[in-house]
Write a protein that holds these residues in place. Structure first.
Motif, mmCIF file in Angstrom:
data_model
loop_
_atom_site.group_PDB
_atom_site.id
_atom_site.type_symbol
_atom_site.label_atom_id
_atom_site.label_comp_id
_atom_site.label_asym_id
_atom_site.label_seq_id
_atom_site.Cartn_x
_atom_site.Cartn_y
_atom_site.Cartn_z
ATOM 1 N N GLY A 1 26.881 5.368 -15.320
ATOM 2 C CA GLY A 1 25.719 6.251 -15.258
ATOM 3 C C GLY A 1 24.430 5.477 -15.051
ATOM 4 N N GLN A 2 24.300 4.329 -15.708
ATOM 5 C CA GLN A 2 23.105 3.497 -15.530
ATOM 6 C C GLN A 2 23.066 2.876 -14.128
ATOM 7 O OE1 GLN A 2 20.517 3.568 -17.541
ATOM 8 N NE2 GLN A 2 21.752 5.010 -18.731
ATOM 9 N N ARG A 3 24.226 2.475 -13.630
ATOM 10 C CA ARG A 3 24.281 1.935 -12.265
ATOM 11 C C ARG A 3 23.856 2.996 -11.255
ATOM 12 N NH1 ARG A 3 30.374 -0.235 -13.091
ATOM 13 N NH2 ARG A 3 29.978 -2.370 -13.816
ATOM 14 N N ARG A 4 24.336 4.235 -11.456
ATOM 15 C CA ARG A 4 23.946 5.323 -10.553
ATOM 16 C C ARG A 4 22.448 5.587 -10.639
ATOM 17 N NH1 ARG A 4 26.220 9.720 -12.442
ATOM 18 N NH2 ARG A 4 27.554 8.773 -14.007
ATOM 19 N N HIS A 5 21.888 5.446 -11.824
ATOM 20 C CA HIS A 5 20.437 5.596 -11.999
ATOM 21 C C HIS A 5 19.695 4.539 -11.178
ATOM 22 C CE1 HIS A 5 16.939 6.207 -15.077
ATOM 23 N NE2 HIS A 5 16.469 5.887 -13.892
ATOM 24 N N VAL A 6 20.136 3.294 -11.268
ATOM 25 C CA VAL A 6 19.502 2.200 -10.510
ATOM 26 C C VAL A 6 19.468 2.530 -9.020
ATOM 27 C CG1 VAL A 6 19.867 -0.189 -9.719
ATOM 28 C CG2 VAL A 6 19.978 0.352 -12.170
ATOM 29 N N LEU A 7 20.603 2.933 -8.482
ATOM 30 C CA LEU A 7 20.666 3.240 -7.045
ATOM 31 C C LEU A 7 19.961 4.557 -6.724
ATOM 32 C CD1 LEU A 7 24.323 2.096 -6.383
ATOM 33 C CD2 LEU A 7 22.212 0.922 -5.680
ATOM 34 N N GLY A 8 20.076 5.526 -7.611
ATOM 35 C CA GLY A 8 19.488 6.839 -7.353
ATOM 36 C C GLY A 8 17.978 6.825 -7.315
ATOM 37 N N ILE A 9 17.343 6.075 -8.205
ATOM 38 C CA ILE A 9 15.879 6.052 -8.219
ATOM 39 C C ILE A 9 15.324 5.391 -6.962
ATOM 40 C CG2 ILE A 9 15.623 3.906 -9.555
ATOM 41 C CD1 ILE A 9 13.394 7.079 -9.725
ATOM 42 N N LEU A 10 16.135 4.582 -6.300
ATOM 43 C CA LEU A 10 15.677 3.906 -5.080
ATOM 44 C C LEU A 10 16.011 4.684 -3.811
ATOM 45 C CD1 LEU A 10 16.658 0.249 -5.987
ATOM 46 C CD2 LEU A 10 14.474 1.432 -6.347
ATOM 47 N N ASP A 11 16.864 5.696 -3.941
ATOM 48 C CA ASP A 11 17.303 6.460 -2.776
ATOM 49 C C ASP A 11 16.108 7.061 -2.035
ATOM 50 O OD1 ASP A 11 19.347 7.563 -1.111
ATOM 51 O OD2 ASP A 11 18.957 9.516 -2.053
ATOM 52 N N GLY A 12 16.071 6.825 -0.741
ATOM 53 C CA GLY A 12 15.013 7.368 0.105
ATOM 54 C C GLY A 12 13.726 6.573 0.115
ATOM 55 N N LEU A 13 13.662 5.487 -0.650
ATOM 56 C CA LEU A 13 12.456 4.664 -0.669
ATOM 57 C C LEU A 13 12.392 3.834 0.605
ATOM 58 C CD1 LEU A 13 10.046 4.125 -2.540
ATOM 59 C CD2 LEU A 13 11.333 2.240 -3.526
ATOM 60 N N ASP A 14 11.263 3.784 1.220
ATOM 61 C CA ASP A 14 11.050 3.036 2.454
ATOM 62 C C ASP A 14 11.387 1.559 2.249
ATOM 63 O OD1 ASP A 14 8.904 1.277 4.074
ATOM 64 O OD2 ASP A 14 9.327 3.121 5.198
ATOM 65 N N PRO A 15 12.073 0.928 3.228
ATOM 66 C CA PRO A 15 12.426 -0.493 3.085
ATOM 67 C C PRO A 15 11.222 -1.395 2.784
ATOM 68 C CG PRO A 15 13.622 0.451 4.920
ATOM 69 C CD PRO A 15 12.644 1.509 4.449
ATOM 70 N N LYS A 16 10.081 -1.064 3.352
ATOM 71 C CA LYS A 16 8.875 -1.857 3.082
ATOM 72 C C LYS A 16 8.490 -1.727 1.604
ATOM 73 C CE LYS A 16 4.069 -1.595 4.074
ATOM 74 N NZ LYS A 16 3.419 -0.335 3.901
ATOM 75 N N ASP A 17 8.591 -0.518 1.068
ATOM 76 C CA ASP A 17 8.248 -0.302 -0.333
ATOM 77 C C ASP A 17 9.248 -0.965 -1.276
ATOM 78 O OD1 ASP A 17 5.920 1.086 0.173
ATOM 79 O OD2 ASP A 17 6.890 3.052 0.108
ATOM 80 N N LEU A 18 10.513 -1.057 -0.862
ATOM 81 C CA LEU A 18 11.519 -1.726 -1.695
ATOM 82 C C LEU A 18 11.173 -3.199 -1.912
ATOM 83 C CD1 LEU A 18 14.775 -0.148 -0.262
ATOM 84 C CD2 LEU A 18 14.037 -0.064 -2.660
ATOM 85 N N ARG A 19 10.392 -3.768 -1.016
ATOM 86 C CA ARG A 19 9.988 -5.177 -1.112
ATOM 87 C C ARG A 19 8.557 -5.352 -1.625
ATOM 88 N NH1 ARG A 19 13.640 -8.283 1.946
ATOM 89 N NH2 ARG A 19 14.942 -7.037 3.312
ATOM 90 N N HIS A 20 7.898 -4.258 -1.915
ATOM 91 C CA HIS A 20 6.495 -4.309 -2.327
ATOM 92 C C HIS A 20 6.371 -4.411 -3.851
ATOM 93 C CE1 HIS A 20 2.206 -3.607 -2.180
ATOM 94 N NE2 HIS A 20 2.349 -2.708 -3.133
ATOM 95 N N PRO A 21 5.811 -5.521 -4.361
ATOM 96 C CA PRO A 21 5.626 -5.637 -5.811
ATOM 97 C C PRO A 21 4.478 -4.732 -6.270
ATOM 98 C CG PRO A 21 4.940 -7.662 -4.696
ATOM 99 C CD PRO A 21 5.411 -6.712 -3.642
ATOM 100 N N VAL A 22 4.694 -4.029 -7.377
ATOM 101 C CA VAL A 22 3.642 -3.144 -7.893
ATOM 102 C C VAL A 22 3.135 -3.582 -9.269
ATOM 103 C CG1 VAL A 22 4.355 -1.150 -6.549
ATOM 104 C CG2 VAL A 22 5.349 -1.515 -8.808
ATOM 105 N N LEU A 23 3.776 -4.582 -9.841
ATOM 106 C CA LEU A 23 3.359 -5.092 -11.143
ATOM 107 C C LEU A 23 2.862 -6.529 -11.005
ATOM 108 C CD1 LEU A 23 6.301 -3.722 -13.307
ATOM 109 C CD2 LEU A 23 3.996 -2.790 -13.107
ATOM 110 N N PRO A 24 1.987 -6.965 -11.893
ATOM 111 C CA PRO A 24 1.440 -8.323 -11.796
ATOM 112 C C PRO A 24 2.489 -9.432 -11.785
ATOM 113 C CG PRO A 24 0.194 -7.038 -13.391
ATOM 114 C CD PRO A 24 1.382 -6.200 -12.992
ATOM 115 N N SER A 25 3.655 -9.195 -12.381
ATOM 116 C CA SER A 25 4.689 -10.237 -12.404
ATOM 117 C C SER A 25 5.235 -10.528 -11.012
ATOM 118 C CB SER A 25 5.827 -9.833 -13.339
ATOM 119 O OG SER A 25 6.377 -8.595 -12.916
ATOM 120 N N GLY A 26 5.065 -9.607 -10.078
ATOM 121 C CA GLY A 26 5.418 -9.870 -8.688
ATOM 122 C C GLY A 26 6.817 -9.478 -8.259
#
Length: 169
Positions: free
Chosen positions: A19-44
């Protein structure tokens, strides 16, 4: 996930982990490839790096190295933050598919191992004396770590495009 899920405690823990693995993949579903590589937190870190970390430092490390003691995997372990780095030319689909495949390999180890089996290998150089003593302990640890990182991915996704995984109102 493995089609042959054991009954009892290990089966229950494996279903929770899945269930947690499906959550990991599900929350990313449909996210633009550019956004998948875009850091949004200061840690990078970015979402794709998080999935690669879950693949290499969590699924592969804990199940194929620690639980199974696979010498090839142990010799090939990365160090530091290497697992978090995804080269710009690595296709998004490859990173996501490696996560799925590593989860399947982990499932094979889990279903072939008794809940009370001790780790076959322990990284004393990283953690000192063993603090996880059975497959059960490792499963609980990996469920916790995967759930924590799924939450990180939830926050990253909301910052990127506003989407939220599960909202109870």
């Amino acid at each position: 996930m493995s089609e042959s899920i054991p009954s009892g405690e290990v089966g229950t823990l494996l279903r929770v982990l899945d269930g947690q693995r499906r959550h990991v993949l599900g929350i990313l579903d449909g996210l633009d490839p550019k956004d998948l590589r875009h850091p949004v937190l200061p840690s990078g870190w970015h979402c794709l790096g998080m999935v690669q970390h879950l693949t290499l430092d969590v699924e592969r490390f804990w199940f194929r190295a620690v639980v199974a003691g696979d010498e090839t995997v142990v010799r090939g372990l990365t160090s530091g933050d290497a697992a978090w780095r995804v080269t710009p030319d690595t296709p998004v689909a490859d990173v996501l598919e490696r996560y799925r495949r590593e989860a399947e390999r982990a499932d094979a180890v889990i279903t072939a191992t008794s809940a009370d089996a001790p780790p076959a290998w322990w990284p004393r150089d990283l953690f000192g004396e063993p603090h996880l003593h059975t497959l059960r302990d490792v499963l609980l640890h990996v469920i916790t770590e995967t759930a924590c990182h799924a939450g990180h991915l939830d926050a990253a996704r909301e910052l990127l495009d506003g989407r939220r995984w599960l909202v109870l109102t």
